[in-house]
Write a protein that holds these residues in place. Structure first.
Motif, mmCIF file in Angstrom:
data_model
loop_
_atom_site.group_PDB
_atom_site.id
_atom_site.type_symbol
_atom_site.label_atom_id
_atom_site.label_comp_id
_atom_site.label_asym_id
_atom_site.label_seq_id
_atom_site.Cartn_x
_atom_site.Cartn_y
_atom_site.Cartn_z
ATOM 1 N N ASP A 93 0.752 -1.424 0.084
ATOM 2 C CA ASP A 93 -0.576 -0.020 -0.134
ATOM 3 C C ASP A 93 0.759 1.169 0.299
ATOM 4 O OD1 ASP A 93 -2.382 -1.500 0.221
ATOM 5 O OD2 ASP A 93 -2.757 -1.364 2.023
ATOM 6 N N LEU A 94 2.420 0.970 0.486
ATOM 7 C CA LEU A 94 2.461 2.567 0.380
ATOM 8 C C LEU A 94 3.378 2.301 -0.517
ATOM 9 C CD1 LEU A 94 5.438 2.196 3.986
ATOM 10 C CD2 LEU A 94 3.741 4.267 2.766
ATOM 11 N N MET A 95 4.022 1.566 -1.939
ATOM 12 C CA MET A 95 4.591 1.465 -3.042
ATOM 13 C C MET A 95 3.262 2.525 -3.826
ATOM 14 S SD MET A 95 7.315 -1.651 -2.956
ATOM 15 C CE MET A 95 6.622 -2.334 -2.940
ATOM 16 N N ILE A 96 2.219 1.639 -3.427
ATOM 17 C CA ILE A 96 1.053 2.295 -4.343
ATOM 18 C C ILE A 96 0.937 3.403 -4.262
ATOM 19 C CG2 ILE A 96 -1.508 2.185 -5.156
ATOM 20 C CD1 ILE A 96 -1.348 -1.131 -4.256
ATOM 21 N N ALA A 97 0.665 4.245 -2.618
ATOM 22 C CA ALA A 97 0.706 5.620 -2.659
ATOM 23 C C ALA A 97 1.520 6.401 -2.973
ATOM 24 C CB ALA A 97 0.319 5.472 -1.202
ATOM 25 N N VAL A 98 2.863 5.849 -2.947
ATOM 26 C CA VAL A 98 4.121 7.042 -3.757
ATOM 27 C C VAL A 98 3.789 7.085 -5.112
ATOM 28 C CG1 VAL A 98 6.030 6.916 -3.478
ATOM 29 C CG2 VAL A 98 5.567 6.182 -1.699
ATOM 30 N N LYS A 99 3.362 5.744 -5.565
ATOM 31 C CA LYS A 99 3.398 5.614 -6.730
ATOM 32 C C LYS A 99 2.329 6.898 -7.435
ATOM 33 C CE LYS A 99 2.823 4.278 -11.356
ATOM 34 N NZ LYS A 99 4.293 4.835 -12.434
ATOM 35 N N LYS A 100 0.968 7.056 -6.794
ATOM 36 C CA LYS A 100 -0.560 6.906 -7.444
ATOM 37 C C LYS A 100 0.283 9.269 -7.077
ATOM 38 C CE LYS A 100 -4.078 4.423 -6.849
ATOM 39 N NZ LYS A 100 -4.754 3.227 -6.128
ATOM 40 N N GLY A 141 11.538 -3.413 -5.494
ATOM 41 C CA GLY A 141 10.538 -1.845 -5.278
ATOM 42 C C GLY A 141 10.727 -1.229 -4.378
ATOM 43 N N TYR A 142 10.399 0.578 -4.240
ATOM 44 C CA TYR A 142 10.524 2.082 -3.699
ATOM 45 C C TYR A 142 11.789 1.700 -2.140
ATOM 46 C CZ TYR A 142 6.951 2.822 -6.795
ATOM 47 O OH TYR A 142 6.685 2.888 -8.521
ATOM 48 N N ASN A 143 12.515 2.842 -2.288
ATOM 49 C CA ASN A 143 13.211 2.920 -1.211
ATOM 50 C C ASN A 143 12.679 2.951 -0.523
ATOM 51 O OD1 ASN A 143 15.204 3.078 0.883
ATOM 52 N ND2 ASN A 143 17.028 3.192 -0.506
#
Lengths: 470, 470
Positions: free
Chosen positions: A447-454, B191-193
């Protein structure tokens, strides 16, 4: 006129018609990287080659406006289908952005455009009489791509990966604005670390157009050593003792002798150690001969106590180069039979266990999984082959190798995660490992990764579908 | 019952009534950190001391549900009002989360709870016969706070700042979920850092509850040297030559002799160099005596050619400790008159120019701006004083010191940015520098930071108002 035809017309007005490619023979190259499986290949609708940062930004603005997916591409040497375009997407090649922006010997920095190949970067740095330690396998990679994947290489033991050296980035954001992150300063606690967020984000959060690198003075002396052991587990068990003794080698590679036969045949050269089933290859470096020989002496005592059969010090530069070439050609030698080269990273103490598991899989499935890697980093390279490997000779395709490959991936990744490791230590996730990253990540992390991408790419324009699916 | 009364009742049911503090004398401490200006102090509505990670997560969930701003607090040793609560907000003290979670000598890692003070961490690491290189000034800081600020310290020249060693974090997210970022592996392109995004985010993106640190073997030998020069510009001009010669000191500090008088008086000890107006203090370390003396020999040739008046090698451990203590007491000695301690970081080549500018300001405004710092990192500590400083004696308050301080800040920050530097190299932005960060950041950078904050903390619950205003 279709949407893409309109895009092409407008792109041509930005970069000139010669720099928008649409003919099959011109763009086929952009449909894949070095990842061998065809399943992820995808033809772009067009490829564009901007000649400046401003043109790059204008292309991104155009894509944002027209909602055309855009995939940035460097040298195309990736191993995870990270720079493969999305369906109906376009490719932005950085190959014309390959100049030195600023060489600054006073600050020990060099700023280059993202499309500079690593071999050119090493050359420029050498002319400054300075040193950029990271050395990913393929010098045809572009520095922008190496940053986008946070590439590693053998020298990471002492020197760390690419991210330790990148102190500034120029990035085109999803809305086409140019942001400069970091700079020539080497410490900062001034706001969020967006620089390190961009590093390793595989072109999904921004397009890297420029890189500022902090350089070191070159080591005065470097020596290569080969230390054979009865088996790979014994070789690996010595590594923590070496590190504990404050011998910080530049590289500590493990190789099984059965695996090196391939490279020996290809190069018609021989690995110096004939006894035993596995070797450690170490590079020691330091300010002068005395320093390095002092380290080598301490090392000799440790490896001897750890069961080494011998310790071979490459006497001269050419012998040293032979050994390094053999090691570096392992990938090329196995490549014809390789479906996928893994780069799992586990905690150092888990390497032997992970390799034991790989050998179990070989027995279980009756296949070869040639494995070598960065022993002090816990970073293990395993080749998944479509064929049998007998004494270094690549045979014909195994029946059902596709399903076998899928099974091996799942088994290896599950073992990596169970040991507290990750599925990629230096190649990146791309498209090839995306679904595994999802399956193996806790919900909060995903969820964190998706939030950052969005947050950074709300319209999902930048390299969509890679790393995480939003 | 007011909203906050309800919150207190529910918080007590999570952590027990003894661990929710509301009495003035219990919570006054939480209204400020070591930043001296009163303007940013703010009393919390309450302070809560969870006894576990799960209790921490439950408190965050409670705050999220009730929309109560929450500020995490470590040792309270910060210098930028970073852990000061928001109006009508509560403080979450990590001081009960101070245990070792896992000491792992095989992987050279230690995992501790975020509320462990640095002096305890150093002790645990020492017992493992390992070494955690970063050493921010105040050992009363908690490791969680040091990570949240990406703290630095003198040893960063050779060893880097805190972020180089943090390989895993446990973080409570804004929604109260616990995320584990990183782990015991030392390379990742998976994945994102998010790990490095959390480091330096000052509690605004998540609350750090646990830290996994990668450790080094301790250096076998370390030597402290003092090298006096006629003036500070000459001292600093030698630093690039030292680094270029592949002498990588652990620390390279510059000090003006006029500044050190304060600490000499306080400790009743004397700085070893009497000649000249400035000194470099260097720490060399290495595997053994020979290595370090070899470096010292090369160093001697360089500093002599660069105009050094002498080179004093601390003969024994106690003399070495004296010198380090004098250096480290500079802050304490000047503290009674200090309004703010700056930690500007500029590209290395700009240090001399920046210090020259500071001296210009002293003349322009008729004030003292005692300055010292990390010469090889470009990280400069300048004290803004409310009073005059004569030969190390702190005098009475200067008339109009508040306006003067405001002017000095603006001048210094503008000079830092004009030189391609940043306004904070190791202390963080907090509340004290937030408006300056905003004023000095390009719009794209600021928008990125705000987008990240909104993505990870959409309700602005976590330490609101620090770093960026959303």
């Amino acid at each position: 006129m279709s949407n893409i035809e309109k895009w092409i017309e407008r792109a041509e007005s930005i970069v000139g018609s010669g720099n928008v490619l649409t003919a099959f023979e011109d763009i086929e190259f952009f449909s894949h990287d070095e990842y061998a499986m065809e399943e992820f290949a995808c033809m772009p609708a067009a490829a564009v080659r901007p000649g400046s940062e401003e043109e790059t930004a204008a292309i991104v603005r155009l894509c944002a406006e027209m909602k055309i997916p855009l995939t940035a591409r460097g040298g195309g040497t990736g191993l995870s289908a990270g720079c493969v375009p999305a369906a109906r997407g376009v490719v932005l090649s950085l190959n014309r952005l390959n100049g030195v922006v600023d060489a600054d010997p006073d600050n020990h920095t060099i700023t280059v455009q993202a499309g500079m190949a690593l071999h050119d970067l090493y050359q420029h740095v050498k002319e400054m009489n300075l040193f950029f330690p990271p050395h990913p396998g393929d010098e045809g990679a572009f520095i922008g791509g190496a940053v986008a994947a946070n590439a590693g290489g053998a020298r990471a033991v002492k020197y760390g990966t690419v991210k330790r050296y990148v102190i500034g980035l120029q990035v085109v954001l999803a809305d086409g604005r140019i942001a400069n992150l970091g700079g020539k300063f080497i410490k900062s606690s001034s706001g969020y670390n967006l620089l390190d967020l961009m590093i390793g984000s595989e072109g999904t959060l921004g397009i890297i157009t420029g890189v500022t690198i902090s350089l070191l003075p070159p080591p005065g002396v470097s020596k290569t050593l080969v230390v054979p052991f009865a088996d790979v587990a014994e070789a690996i068990s010595v590594v923590p003792k070496i590190l504990k003794a404050d011998i910080m080698p530049c590289a500590v590679e493990f190789l099984e002798h059965s695996v090196i036969r391939c490279a020996e045949r290809l190069l018609d050269r021989s690995w110096p150690a004939r006894d035993g089933a596995a070797s450690l290859m170490l590079i020691l470096d330091g300010r002068n001969e005395d320093e390095v020989l002092g380290q080598a002496e301490d090392l000799a005592a440790i490896v001897e106590a750890g069961g080494a059969l011998d310790m071979l010090l490459a006497e001269d530069d050419s012998r040293q180069a032979d050994i390094l070439e053999l090691r570096s050609m392992l990938y090329e030698a196995l490549r014809p039979g390789t479906v996928e080269l893994f780069d799992i990273c586990v905690p150092r103490s888990e390497i032997a266990g992970h390799i034991g598991f790989i050998h179990e899989l070989e027995v279980r499935y009756g296949i070869s999984l040639p494995t070598y890697g960065h022993a002090a980093d816990g970073n293990v390279h395993t080749h998944s082959l479509r064929c049998r490997l007998d004494d270094g000779i690549i045979g014909g395709d195994l029946p059902g190798w596709q399903e076998m490959h899928e099974q091996v991936r799942q088994d290896l990744f599950a073992d990596a995660v169970a040991r507290g490791g990750v599925i990629s230590g230096e190649h990146g996730i791309g498209l090839a490992k995306r679904d595994y990253l999802k399956a193996m990540s806790p919900a909060a992390n995903l969820d964190l990764m998706i939030a950052v991408k969005k947050a950074l790419d709300p319209d999902n324009i930048l390299n969509p579908g890679k790393v995480v699916l939003v």
